[in-house]
Design a protein around this motif. Sequence first.
Motif, PDB file in Angstrom:
ATOM      1  N   LEU A  97       0.823  -1.213   0.000  1.00 43.69           N
ATOM      2  CA  LEU A  97       0.000   0.000   0.000  1.00 43.69           C
ATOM      3  C   LEU A  97       0.857   1.264   0.000  1.00 43.69           C
ATOM      4  O   LEU A  97       0.374   2.348   0.347  1.00 43.69           O
ATOM      5  CB  LEU A  97      -0.930  -0.005   1.215  1.00 43.69           C
ATOM      6  N   GLY A  98       2.140   1.098  -0.328  1.00 45.22           N
ATOM      7  CA  GLY A  98       3.010   2.265  -0.475  1.00 45.22           C
ATOM      8  C   GLY A  98       3.484   2.865   0.826  1.00 45.22           C
ATOM      9  O   GLY A  98       3.782   4.063   0.894  1.00 45.22           O
ATOM     10  N   GLN A  99       3.569   2.052   1.900  1.00 46.49           N
ATOM     11  CA  GLN A  99       4.061   2.555   3.178  1.00 46.49           C
ATOM     12  C   GLN A  99       5.310   1.801   3.594  1.00 46.49           C
ATOM     13  O   GLN A  99       5.607   0.728   3.079  1.00 46.49           O
ATOM     14  CB  GLN A  99       2.984   2.415   4.261  1.00 46.49           C
ATOM     15  N   ASP A 100       6.041   2.370   4.563  1.00 53.73           N
ATOM     16  CA  ASP A 100       7.273   1.774   5.059  1.00 53.73           C
ATOM     17  C   ASP A 100       6.964   1.048   6.360  1.00 53.73           C
ATOM     18  O   ASP A 100       6.671   1.660   7.377  1.00 53.73           O
ATOM     19  CB  ASP A 100       8.320   2.868   5.295  1.00 53.73           C
ATOM     20  N   ALA A 101       7.039  -0.289   6.318  1.00 53.21           N
ATOM     21  CA  ALA A 101       6.712  -1.092   7.494  1.00 53.21           C
ATOM     22  C   ALA A 101       7.698  -0.844   8.627  1.00 53.21           C
ATOM     23  O   ALA A 101       7.322  -0.786   9.799  1.00 53.21           O
ATOM     24  CB  ALA A 101       6.698  -2.578   7.135  1.00 53.21           C
ATOM     25  N   ASN A 102       8.986  -0.679   8.303  1.00 52.16           N
ATOM     26  CA  ASN A 102      10.007  -0.517   9.344  1.00 52.16           C
ATOM     27  C   ASN A 102       9.784   0.758  10.141  1.00 52.16           C
ATOM     28  O   ASN A 102       9.912   0.784  11.359  1.00 52.16           O
ATOM     29  CB  ASN A 102      11.405  -0.503   8.727  1.00 52.16           C
ATOM     30  N   MET A 103       9.442   1.833   9.449  1.00 49.76           N
ATOM     31  CA  MET A 103       9.199   3.096  10.151  1.00 49.76           C
ATOM     32  C   MET A 103       7.980   2.975  11.061  1.00 49.76           C
ATOM     33  O   MET A 103       7.972   3.427  12.186  1.00 49.76           O
ATOM     34  CB  MET A 103       8.982   4.229   9.144  1.00 49.76           C
ATOM     35  N   SER A 104       6.939   2.315  10.561  1.00 51.85           N
ATOM     36  CA  SER A 104       5.726   2.192  11.354  1.00 51.85           C
ATOM     37  C   SER A 104       5.962   1.378  12.608  1.00 51.85           C
ATOM     38  O   SER A 104       5.480   1.699  13.679  1.00 51.85           O
ATOM     39  CB  SER A 104       4.612   1.534  10.512  1.00 51.85           C
ATOM     40  N   GLN A 105       6.745   0.311  12.451  1.00 51.78           N
ATOM     41  CA  GLN A 105       7.019  -0.539  13.605  1.00 51.78           C
ATOM     42  C   GLN A 105       7.936   0.152  14.598  1.00 51.78           C
ATOM     43  O   GLN A 105       7.796   0.003  15.803  1.00 51.78           O
ATOM     44  CB  GLN A 105       7.648  -1.855  13.152  1.00 51.78           C
ATOM     45  N   ALA A 106       8.906   0.924  14.101  1.00 49.64           N
ATOM     46  CA  ALA A 106       9.859   1.577  14.987  1.00 49.64           C
ATOM     47  C   ALA A 106       9.196   2.686  15.795  1.00 49.64           C
ATOM     48  O   ALA A 106       9.548   2.948  16.931  1.00 49.64           O
ATOM     49  CB  ALA A 106      11.025   2.151  14.175  1.00 49.64           C
ATOM     50  N   GLN A 107       8.179   3.329  15.179  1.00 46.66           N
ATOM     51  CA  GLN A 107       7.554   4.448  15.845  1.00 46.66           C
ATOM     52  C   GLN A 107       6.605   4.014  16.952  1.00 46.66           C
ATOM     53  O   GLN A 107       6.317   4.777  17.861  1.00 46.66           O
ATOM     54  CB  GLN A 107       6.779   5.287  14.817  1.00 46.66           C
ATOM     55  N   GLN A 108       6.111   2.778  16.867  1.00 46.84           N
ATOM     56  CA  GLN A 108       5.082   2.373  17.816  1.00 46.84           C
ATOM     57  C   GLN A 108       5.427   1.034  18.436  1.00 46.84           C
ATOM     58  O   GLN A 108       5.599   0.056  17.737  1.00 46.84           O
ATOM     59  CB  GLN A 108       3.730   2.266  17.070  1.00 46.84           C
ATOM     60  N   PRO A 109       5.541   0.943  19.762  1.00 47.48           N
ATOM     61  CA  PRO A 109       5.799  -0.353  20.399  1.00 47.48           C
ATOM     62  C   PRO A 109       4.587  -1.267  20.275  1.00 47.48           C
ATOM     63  O   PRO A 109       3.481  -0.831  19.993  1.00 47.48           O
ATOM     64  CB  PRO A 109       6.052   0.037  21.864  1.00 47.48           C
ATOM     65  N   SER A 110       4.789  -2.537  20.520  1.00 46.82           N
ATOM     66  CA  SER A 110       3.711  -3.509  20.447  1.00 46.82           C
ATOM     67  C   SER A 110       2.646  -3.185  21.474  1.00 46.82           C
ATOM     68  O   SER A 110       2.932  -2.754  22.588  1.00 46.82           O
ATOM     69  CB  SER A 110       4.256  -4.915  20.668  1.00 46.82           C
ATOM     70  N   GLU A 111       1.385  -3.404  21.089  1.00 51.12           N
ATOM     71  CA  GLU A 111       0.278  -3.174  22.010  1.00 51.12           C
ATOM     72  C   GLU A 111       0.352  -4.131  23.200  1.00 51.12           C
ATOM     73  O   GLU A 111      -0.166  -3.832  24.274  1.00 51.12           O
ATOM     74  CB  GLU A 111      -1.058  -3.383  21.278  1.00 51.12           C
ATOM     75  N   PHE A 112       0.986  -5.290  23.005  1.00 53.59           N
ATOM     76  CA  PHE A 112       0.944  -6.350  24.013  1.00 53.59           C
ATOM     77  C   PHE A 112       2.267  -6.519  24.757  1.00 53.59           C
ATOM     78  O   PHE A 112       2.491  -7.540  25.403  1.00 53.59           O
ATOM     79  CB  PHE A 112       0.550  -7.677  23.355  1.00 53.59           C
ATOM     80  N   GLY A 113       3.152  -5.538  24.666  1.00 51.63           N
ATOM     81  CA  GLY A 113       4.433  -5.639  25.351  1.00 51.63           C
ATOM     82  C   GLY A 113       5.260  -6.783  24.784  1.00 51.63           C
ATOM     83  O   GLY A 113       5.425  -6.906  23.569  1.00 51.63           O
ATOM     84  N   ASP A 114       5.760  -7.634  25.655  1.00 50.63           N
ATOM     85  CA  ASP A 114       6.583  -8.765  25.224  1.00 50.63           C
ATOM     86  C   ASP A 114       5.752  -9.970  24.825  1.00 50.63           C
ATOM     87  O   ASP A 114       6.303 -10.967  24.357  1.00 50.63           O
ATOM     88  CB  ASP A 114       7.547  -9.178  26.364  1.00 50.63           C
ATOM     89  N   LEU A 115       4.428  -9.901  25.009  1.00 50.36           N
ATOM     90  CA  LEU A 115       3.562 -11.038  24.707  1.00 50.36           C
ATOM     91  C   LEU A 115       3.095 -11.017  23.267  1.00 50.36           C
ATOM     92  O   LEU A 115       3.047  -9.964  22.626  1.00 50.36           O
ATOM     93  CB  LEU A 115       2.332 -11.026  25.622  1.00 50.36           C
ATOM     94  N   THR A 116       2.738 -12.186  22.740  1.00 50.92           N
ATOM     95  CA  THR A 116       2.045 -12.256  21.462  1.00 50.92           C
ATOM     96  C   THR A 116       0.574 -11.916  21.709  1.00 50.92           C
ATOM     97  O   THR A 116       0.115 -11.857  22.859  1.00 50.92           O
ATOM     98  CB  THR A 116       2.143 -13.656  20.852  1.00 50.92           C
ATOM     99  N   ARG A 117      -0.169 -11.730  20.623  1.00 51.27           N
ATOM    100  CA  ARG A 117      -1.606 -11.449  20.771  1.00 51.27           C
ATOM    101  C   ARG A 117      -2.307 -12.596  21.502  1.00 51.27           C
ATOM    102  O   ARG A 117      -3.099 -12.378  22.417  1.00 51.27           O
ATOM    103  CB  ARG A 117      -2.225 -11.235  19.389  1.00 51.27           C
ATOM    104  N   ASP A 118      -1.991 -13.837  21.101  1.00 50.22           N
ATOM    105  CA  ASP A 118      -2.626 -14.997  21.721  1.00 50.22           C
ATOM    106  C   ASP A 118      -2.224 -15.116  23.192  1.00 50.22           C
ATOM    107  O   ASP A 118      -3.059 -15.406  24.047  1.00 50.22           O
ATOM    108  CB  ASP A 118      -2.243 -16.267  20.965  1.00 50.22           C
ATOM    109  N   GLY A 119      -0.940 -14.908  23.492  1.00 48.89           N
ATOM    110  CA  GLY A 119      -0.491 -14.982  24.874  1.00 48.89           C
ATOM    111  C   GLY A 119      -1.142 -13.908  25.743  1.00 48.89           C
ATOM    112  O   GLY A 119      -1.490 -14.158  26.903  1.00 48.89           O
TER     113      GLY A 119
END
Length: 375
Positions: A97-119
């Motif tokens: 979709l014409g976006q940079d995945a690395n920048m998006s991931q670097a700017q925002q930490p995971s919603e679940f901390g160190d856990l996966t969504r399922d965990g």
Amino acid sequence: QRVHRKLHDQAATLSNQELYDLGQLSFNEQFPAIGQDGGILNTRQPTSAPQLFGDLGRSGYMQQRIHRRLHGQAASLSDQELFELGQLTFNDQFPALGQDANMSQAQQPSEFGDLTRDGYMQQRIHRRLHLQAAKLSDHELAELGRKSFNEQFRALGQDGSDGQAPTTAGLRPPGEEDLFGGLGREGYIEQRIHRKLQAQAATLSREKLFELGKLSFNEQFPALGQLGPQEQMQQQEQQKAKELFGEGGRSGYMHQRVHRKLHDQAASMSNQELYDLGQLKFNDQFSMFEQGVQRPPRLARQGSAGTSLFNGMSRQQFLEQRVHRKIHAQAMMLSDVELSELGKLSFNEQFPAIETAMNPRGSSRQNGSFNFKGR
């Protein structure tokens, strides 16, 4: 196998859906189907949304298969384009979709901390709400997990005060009660699907879910590509055995470390007992069995208390250096405190002391230790 070799270069640029469609044509039909820009020209009729997204629907498909940061752009896509986007990994969706995945991931930490969504769901969401929570976006799920269990029921419009599973009987599709025996889809999952698989089962079609519920709990795990409880235990045992015995395994360890005349007796031992037996000298192994001791002493683990008793040495090192070799087998049966006391005696004094210690009538054992009298 399915695409003419002369078209491989052009076909390599196609999406998964386009490549699949191309492979359904004969070789002769594939040449005119490929356009100058590498696209496929009307090879088949577009698939309808219900067929593309199954029971999830377009909205549910987007929640589960599209990265939440792309929902705004994805909402403007056609059904076919949205389906194809959902077949990509989250990282691949950004450049698509014409976006940079690395920048998006670097700017925002995971919603679940160190856990996966399922965990995160397993730890933070009430198990009776897993079915509804599976349909939430990552952000919504993270917000729900910050609430108490009672608040989670209210947040999802459910009443959990009576301890009953939340229901959505009024929203069941036609025919669902018949297929699931009046339970409804969610009630069927609650009763017939193992709780560890309920979130994954919630994404299945009605027919597949019904078939899954016919299986035993143990059979459901491999049916969904997961290891069942028994397989997990076996895998853990195999891993422990590998850590104990090395690459040669239990059999190789026994042949190398246990006298061959004792193999039949050693075969019935647990992994830990066999390992401990293999740490003894061959003569000590015979002595242990001759004395009627069925289990060898635990040599593998020594805590800090044991080390302090043995002047900084391990129990085994203390035994080798401070106890006469002819009484090693008997000394193995002593506690750390008893072994420490025995090691303070001279070699000559150790022989009568160990006899006294091993003879219940002649011992003065108090509070878990023998009262050795020496120099």
